[in-house]
Write an enzyme that holds these catalytic residues in place. Structure first.
Site, PDB file in Angstrom:
ATOM      1  N   ASP A 143      -2.204   6.492  -3.514  1.00 29.34           N
ATOM      2  CA  ASP A 143      -1.078   5.810  -2.880  1.00 29.34           C
ATOM      3  C   ASP A 143      -0.703   4.607  -3.740  1.00 29.34           C
ATOM      4  O   ASP A 143      -1.269   4.380  -4.812  1.00 29.34           O
ATOM      5  CB  ASP A 143      -1.410   5.412  -1.437  1.00 29.34           C
ATOM      6  CG  ASP A 143      -2.469   4.327  -1.349  1.00 29.34           C
ATOM      7  OD1 ASP A 143      -3.246   4.155  -2.311  1.00 29.34           O
ATOM      8  OD2 ASP A 143      -2.532   3.646  -0.317  1.00 29.34           O
ATOM      9  N   ASP A 173      -5.829   2.578  -3.053  1.00 30.68           N
ATOM     10  CA  ASP A 173      -7.049   2.630  -2.245  1.00 30.68           C
ATOM     11  C   ASP A 173      -7.185   3.936  -1.464  1.00 30.68           C
ATOM     12  O   ASP A 173      -8.152   4.122  -0.739  1.00 30.68           O
ATOM     13  CB  ASP A 173      -7.153   1.421  -1.313  1.00 30.68           C
ATOM     14  CG  ASP A 173      -6.064   1.359  -0.257  1.00 30.68           C
ATOM     15  OD1 ASP A 173      -5.136   2.201  -0.285  1.00 30.68           O
ATOM     16  OD2 ASP A 173      -6.122   0.460   0.605  1.00 30.68           O
ATOM     17  N   ASP A 227      -1.108   1.355  -3.808  1.00 27.46           N
ATOM     18  CA  ASP A 227      -2.040   0.322  -4.275  1.00 27.46           C
ATOM     19  C   ASP A 227      -3.389   0.891  -4.690  1.00 27.46           C
ATOM     20  O   ASP A 227      -4.288   0.143  -5.058  1.00 27.46           O
ATOM     21  CB  ASP A 227      -2.221  -0.771  -3.214  1.00 27.46           C
ATOM     22  CG  ASP A 227      -3.082  -0.334  -2.036  1.00 27.46           C
ATOM     23  OD1 ASP A 227      -3.102   0.869  -1.733  1.00 27.46           O
ATOM     24  OD2 ASP A 227      -3.711  -1.199  -1.418  1.00 27.46           O
ATOM     25  N   SER A 230       0.811  -1.214   0.000  1.00 26.19           N
ATOM     26  CA  SER A 230       0.000   0.000   0.000  1.00 26.19           C
ATOM     27  C   SER A 230       0.848   1.268   0.000  1.00 26.19           C
ATOM     28  O   SER A 230       1.592   1.528  -0.936  1.00 26.19           O
ATOM     29  CB  SER A 230      -0.948  -0.040   1.203  1.00 26.19           C
ATOM     30  OG  SER A 230      -1.871   1.012   1.157  1.00 26.19           O
TER      31      SER A 230
END
Length: 410
Positions: A217, A221, A219, A79
């Site tokens: 960010d 999300d 990833d 992430s």
């Protein structure tokens, strides 16, 4: 995460998840970290050892896996963390696993038949049966899109999983897009760009003729934004803009959310649910109460009208829609929420267990302002937040509490 996440551990995790889920098909997505392909192969080998079928989606944002997985989904990503880290998260039926489910899977990690096939044969290469990135863009535009013609947007993809699909969605909706943070090399995800570092986006927007800028960010999300002058907006401000524009009557946030948000929602008659830190808890509260909108100060924006998880791309599109549909600059939309000053500190500690005596000391200072002290879920630090009516008071309160934590646990 980091050196602790070995291929062997990921293979055993895949085998444990396969056993727990009953051999479901698993769509695997990953971000752009250099370690991603090796860990994806290990995860696939473990899933195969437990009778599951792995389907490779290639580089896919986390919310894309949540939307597109027929049965189960897995994401190889750390992430918002630096490039040297990596991790694995699972979805079932589009939803993140609950804490109790993760604990059940952990109990299966060391089972005799959770060892996978590493060393016995080459791990199977996952097959890609469909152009998943295209399907994700199609779905996002169909469910959440609206014309963005006339809007000039800077899009920072953090050199991560959104680097292709994010700009493509904005272009399809008619926006004039300038993309940065879209040259991943395996080592530059979240480095000097994206939602973890808005300076590049702010500088880009401040010297251009942009209506706003958005940043994902690694990833995909999370989403943060800057206005046309390059001033930064956090997740609380974005959530306030969306709550007013979408006309909702209930919103879920975490204990880190600024008091200014609560005051604004109270003025507008919007009920606020407050949860512990973590987007999964916001999701749980929304599902329990039948709500649709929630989020975190860090940039998780959750819109459940057609989705099952937080999605940076959906959040970014909704922000752009608010600007275009109201004809109001983002700075003016965000001005409805008056932020109270907050000060934060990450205190390195030997142990993240906060003793009762220390909590009582901290509570003794809470009369000077709002205080949140919590251990990090991913790092050996305790996070401190202090909020007060003035910046000086917030900084002072945060400093004193950080000193107490460091003295006791550092």
């Amino acid at each position: 995460m980091g050196d602790e996440l070995t291929a062997d551990l990921v293979e055993r995790l895949g085998a444990a998840y396969g056993r727990w889920s009953g051999g479901q098909s698993v769509l695997i997505g990953r971000d752009t970290r250099r370690s991603g392909p090796d860990l994806e192969r290990a995860l696939t080998a473990g899933l195969a050892a437990s009778g599951s079928v792995a389907i490779s989606g290639g580089i896919l944002p986390t919310p894309a896996v949540a939307l597109l997985a027929d049965e189960s989904g897995a994401v190889v990503s750390a992430s918002h963390n630096p490039p040297e880290y990596n991790g694995v998260k699972f979805f079932r039926g589009g939803w993140k696993l609950e804490d109790e489910h993760e604990e059940e899977i952990e109990e299966l990690l060391d089972a005799p038949d959770a060892a996978g096939s590493r060393g016995a044969a080459e791990p199977p290469v996952p097959s890609s049966a469909a152009p998943f990135p295209d399907r994700y863009v199609d779905l996002v535009c169909e469910r959440f899109g609206a014309p963005l013609d006339g809007l000039k947007v800077a899009v920072d993809c953090a050199n991560g999983a959104m680097y292709e699909v994010g700009p493509r969605a904005f272009e399809r909706l008619g926006a004039d897009v300038v993309t940065i943070g879209n040259t991943p090399d395996g080592t530059n995800i979240n480095v000097g760009c994206g939602a973890t570092d808005l300076r590049l986006l702010s500088e880009t927007v401040a010297v251009g003729e942009f209506d706003l800028g958005v940043a994902f960010d690694g990833d995909g999300d999370r989403i943060l934004a800057v206005d046309a002058q390059g001033a930064e907006l956090d997740g609380d401000q974005i959530l306030a803009v969306l709550a007013l524009h979408l006309g909702i009557d209930l919103v879920a946030v975490t204990e880190m959310t600024n008091l200014g948000f609560h005051r604004l929602m109270a003025e507008r008659g919007v009920r606020v649910l407050t949860t512990p830190v973590g987007d999964r808890y916001v999701l749980e509260a929304l599902r329990r109460e039948g709500g649709r909108l929630g989020g975190e100060q860090s940039g998780h924006i959750i819109w459940l009208d057609g989705h099952t998880s937080g999605d940076g791309l959906v959040g970014a599109i909704l922000v752009c829609r608010a600007v275009r549909e109201t004809g109001t600059p983002l700075r003016d939309l965000a001005a409805a929420m008056v932020k109270l000053p907050q000060a934060k500190a990450n205190v390195p500690v030997r142990s993240k267990a906060i003793p009762d005596a220390l909590r009582r000391q901290i509570e003794g200072l809470s009369g000077e302002g709002r205080v949140v002290v919590r251990p990090s879920g991913t790092e050996p630090v305790v996070r401190v937040l202090a909020e007060a009516e003035t910046e000086e008071a917030a900084e002072s309160l945060c400093g004193r509490i950080a000193t107490l934590v460091s003295r006791e646990l550092g």
